[in-house]
Scaffold this active site. Sequence first.
Site, PDB file in Angstrom:
ATOM      1  N   LYS A 107       1.011  -1.086   0.217  1.00 45.40           N
ATOM      2  CA  LYS A 107       0.332   0.037   0.276  1.00 45.40           C
ATOM      3  C   LYS A 107       1.148   1.651   0.209  1.00 45.40           C
ATOM      4  O   LYS A 107       0.628   2.280  -0.698  1.00 45.40           O
ATOM      5  CB  LYS A 107      -1.231  -0.042   0.970  1.00 45.40           C
ATOM      6  CG  LYS A 107      -1.515  -1.524   1.212  1.00 45.40           C
ATOM      7  CD  LYS A 107      -2.569  -1.486   2.334  1.00 45.40           C
ATOM      8  CE  LYS A 107      -1.756  -1.415   4.042  1.00 45.40           C
ATOM      9  NZ  LYS A 107      -1.303  -2.775   3.701  1.00 45.40           N
ATOM     10  N   PRO A 129      -3.104   1.071   8.222  1.00 46.08           N
ATOM     11  CA  PRO A 129      -2.867  -0.005   8.270  1.00 46.08           C
ATOM     12  C   PRO A 129      -2.838  -1.620   7.494  1.00 46.08           C
ATOM     13  O   PRO A 129      -4.512  -0.926   7.776  1.00 46.08           O
ATOM     14  CB  PRO A 129      -2.669   0.249   9.458  1.00 46.08           C
ATOM     15  CG  PRO A 129      -3.257   1.351  10.824  1.00 46.08           C
ATOM     16  CD  PRO A 129      -4.179   2.226   8.823  1.00 46.08           C
ATOM     17  N   GLY A 130      -2.660  -2.518   7.672  1.00 40.52           N
ATOM     18  CA  GLY A 130      -3.175  -3.407   7.748  1.00 40.52           C
ATOM     19  C   GLY A 130      -2.926  -4.206   8.251  1.00 40.52           C
ATOM     20  O   GLY A 130      -4.331  -5.523   8.208  1.00 40.52           O
ATOM     21  N   ASN A 152      -1.275  -6.381  -7.084  1.00 38.90           N
ATOM     22  CA  ASN A 152       0.162  -5.776  -6.850  1.00 38.90           C
ATOM     23  C   ASN A 152       1.135  -7.118  -6.954  1.00 38.90           C
ATOM     24  O   ASN A 152       1.000  -8.316  -6.667  1.00 38.90           O
ATOM     25  CB  ASN A 152       0.142  -5.331  -5.949  1.00 38.90           C
ATOM     26  CG  ASN A 152       1.705  -4.416  -5.125  1.00 38.90           C
ATOM     27  OD1 ASN A 152       2.046  -3.847  -6.913  1.00 38.90           O
ATOM     28  ND2 ASN A 152       1.622  -3.500  -3.812  1.00 38.90           N
ATOM     29  N   LYS A 153       2.434  -6.102  -7.282  1.00 42.05           N
ATOM     30  CA  LYS A 153       3.675  -7.375  -7.376  1.00 42.05           C
ATOM     31  C   LYS A 153       3.551  -8.508  -8.109  1.00 42.05           C
ATOM     32  O   LYS A 153       3.873  -9.015  -8.506  1.00 42.05           O
ATOM     33  CB  LYS A 153       3.693  -8.379  -5.812  1.00 42.05           C
ATOM     34  CG  LYS A 153       4.019  -6.961  -5.103  1.00 42.05           C
ATOM     35  CD  LYS A 153       4.673  -7.612  -3.316  1.00 42.05           C
ATOM     36  CE  LYS A 153       4.470  -6.287  -2.348  1.00 42.05           C
ATOM     37  NZ  LYS A 153       4.612  -7.181  -1.466  1.00 42.05           N
ATOM     38  N   ASP A 174       4.999  -7.990 -11.290  1.00 45.00           N
ATOM     39  CA  ASP A 174       6.374  -8.877 -11.125  1.00 45.00           C
ATOM     40  C   ASP A 174       6.516 -10.129 -10.838  1.00 45.00           C
ATOM     41  O   ASP A 174       8.038 -10.318 -11.175  1.00 45.00           O
ATOM     42  CB  ASP A 174       7.198  -7.472 -11.200  1.00 45.00           C
ATOM     43  CG  ASP A 174       6.906  -6.690  -9.522  1.00 45.00           C
ATOM     44  OD1 ASP A 174       6.045  -6.590  -9.131  1.00 45.00           O
ATOM     45  OD2 ASP A 174       8.589  -6.754  -9.226  1.00 45.00           O
ATOM     46  N   SER A 178     -18.804  -6.342  52.484  1.00 45.74           N
ATOM     47  CA  SER A 178     -18.054  -5.300  52.726  1.00 45.74           C
ATOM     48  C   SER A 178     -18.854  -5.605  53.943  1.00 45.74           C
ATOM     49  O   SER A 178     -19.075  -4.174  54.810  1.00 45.74           O
ATOM     50  CB  SER A 178     -18.102  -4.296  51.834  1.00 45.74           C
ATOM     51  OG  SER A 178     -19.348  -3.840  51.176  1.00 45.74           O
ATOM     52  N   SER A 181     -25.313  -4.549  52.930  1.00 44.16           N
ATOM     53  CA  SER A 181     -27.227  -5.112  53.187  1.00 44.16           C
ATOM     54  C   SER A 181     -26.928  -4.728  54.205  1.00 44.16           C
ATOM     55  O   SER A 181     -28.088  -4.480  54.812  1.00 44.16           O
ATOM     56  CB  SER A 181     -26.851  -6.461  52.436  1.00 44.16           C
ATOM     57  OG  SER A 181     -26.599  -6.421  51.183  1.00 44.16           O
ATOM     58  N   SER A 234     -22.003  -3.039  42.435  1.00 43.57           N
ATOM     59  CA  SER A 234     -21.927  -2.446  41.302  1.00 43.57           C
ATOM     60  C   SER A 234     -20.110  -2.294  40.688  1.00 43.57           C
ATOM     61  O   SER A 234     -20.282  -0.778  40.804  1.00 43.57           O
ATOM     62  CB  SER A 234     -22.984  -1.377  41.612  1.00 43.57           C
ATOM     63  OG  SER A 234     -22.971  -0.346  42.747  1.00 43.57           O
TER      64      SER A 234
END
Length: 639
Positions: A41, A116-117, A169-170, A172, A476, A479, A546
């Site tokens: 690219k 990006p690839g 591409n490429k 060649d 903790s 409740s 939560s």
Amino acid sequence: MIDPAYATDALIAEDIEAYLAGHEAKSMLRFITCGSVDDGKSTLIGRLLYDSKMIFEDQLASLTADSKAVGTRGGEIDFALLVDGLAAEREQGITIDVAYRFFATEKRKFIVADTPGHEQYTRNMVTGASTADLAVILIDARKGVLTQTRRHSTLVHLLGIRQIVLAVNKMDLVDYDQGAFDAIVADYRGFAQAIGIEDFTAIPISGVAGDNITGASANTPWYAGPSLIGHLEEVPVEADRLAAAPFRMAVQWVNRPNLDFRGFSGLIASGRVRPGDAVRVLPSGKTSSIERIVTMGGDLDEAVAGQSVTITLADEIDCSRGDVICAADMPLEVADQFEATLVWMAEESMFPGRPYLMKISAVTVPASITEPKYEIDVNTQAHLPSKCLGLNAIGVVNLSTDRAIPFAPYAESADLGGFILIDRLTNATVGAGMIHFALRRAHNIHWQAIDIDREAHARQKNQRPRLLWFTGLSGSGKSTIANLVEKKLHALGRHSFLLDGDNVRHGLNRDLGFTDADRVENIRRVGEVAKLMTDAGLIVLTAFISPFRAEREMVRRMLPEGEFVEIFIDTPLEVAEARDVKGLYAKARAGKLANFTGIDSPYEAPETPDIRIDTTRMSPEDAAEAIVDNVLDAWSPVI
């Protein structure tokens, strides 16, 4: 007599002015290059810049020296170095960021984005594709169609890019073999048709050797199609389609330099507009007509898609940033619930019900994913069931906003149908989406007016409604303390109700487990119930782990300012585990209980709670007394 030197300078100035005027009149094509890693690219873009003579002499000298330094084959110029600007890119031989480059030919101007690839940078590729008219999808002639080729093609199609070039591409490196080219094109065509890509233009190229880039190559006598540049110069641009669409402009700024001028500035998303045209402002629906079209260069008789202008209206009507001015007889749709394709771009997964900010056009509104419908497998196009989306995942979801907004389907307008999701706590962009359509329920469900409102309920009970939200680790003491607080409220004659985490899971939330996604939905439901109870004038107490700040903040935003009281029962993990009255920590440590908060699931402690209770220094009875004393004034009788 006229000085010959002056005459020459005048002629040169005329030539330059004529050249610039002609250059300005050229149409602009935005396109991206995408594909898998090392498909060429960056090299292709470098070749385009080189062949279009957009490289200065000093750049060329530097490029030649850099190419020798990295040891290119035969001492050839490494065109990729023109684009790979980051040191990490040059070291690794890959593209990481999106690189934008400008070049021009005799017929057209171009802005190209090198994306990006690598799969991990898919979100960067989406950024580059979001403004493109055309995509050049590169394939290495030696490797054929790869997974990332399919991923990028899917994204290109989802983003509404209909002009696609398949650049093999490429060539060649495969001795310009026609059979290799034909096989790749046939393979890609089968995949493209499966995802809805109706047409594409296939071109055999070599970015390094320059075959079929600017002209026909003698190395491919079997190919009779256009060169890459020739094709890019002739394809229709998106601006032509948008100019023929109905007029629409999102207001980005209310321009009020003095008391005598009030205009509305923005970029025209589609269509054209003239003074006197009837327009409608959305979402209010108020109508008026165009009085003036103002620019820095003076008033215009007409403005078209792509121009930034300031519009004045003939009538004084309410119009603010984020509103959309559109043709009166062809208005946009307005809704608060949508189906959309979503590309998730954050390391942390997307959870339904979690509150985000949705930025669409010039407006930002609170939004949440109400239902993930399915995730798309980019290789098979299968629709996979999914409760959440991970990094780089693509899915179709239902989402809702806290108020109705004007929009257009993304297929009609990227500006009015594309959006991003923003994390409310970090302001990071976590997702990018494309609206398909408004859900029918958005039009069928309306708020019903009622005479007995929340203030009337509060006056009847002679108290201010509040939501006391107890949060902390399992064990903790949430409740226990919440129960003691309610007993004290009851003794004081207050009308209250306690929603306990375990009790709610026996009924309302019995269908939910303990995954992160289910925890988010658990708190969303409880928050909605608690809101209804405060609307009834009650003081509501909730005791839930939560674990996530985002959900606690979501519930806070459901209520009027000051009605949500976050009470952090601050107990160290080792203390909570030592209590372990239910034996849950022991099971989690033994691997018999998955997704247990504090062991294999995170707890995000409040950073600035309204009340903090240190249970290592205070008994439950003293804690309850301190909580009541701390907020007693907030429950003063309603006058």
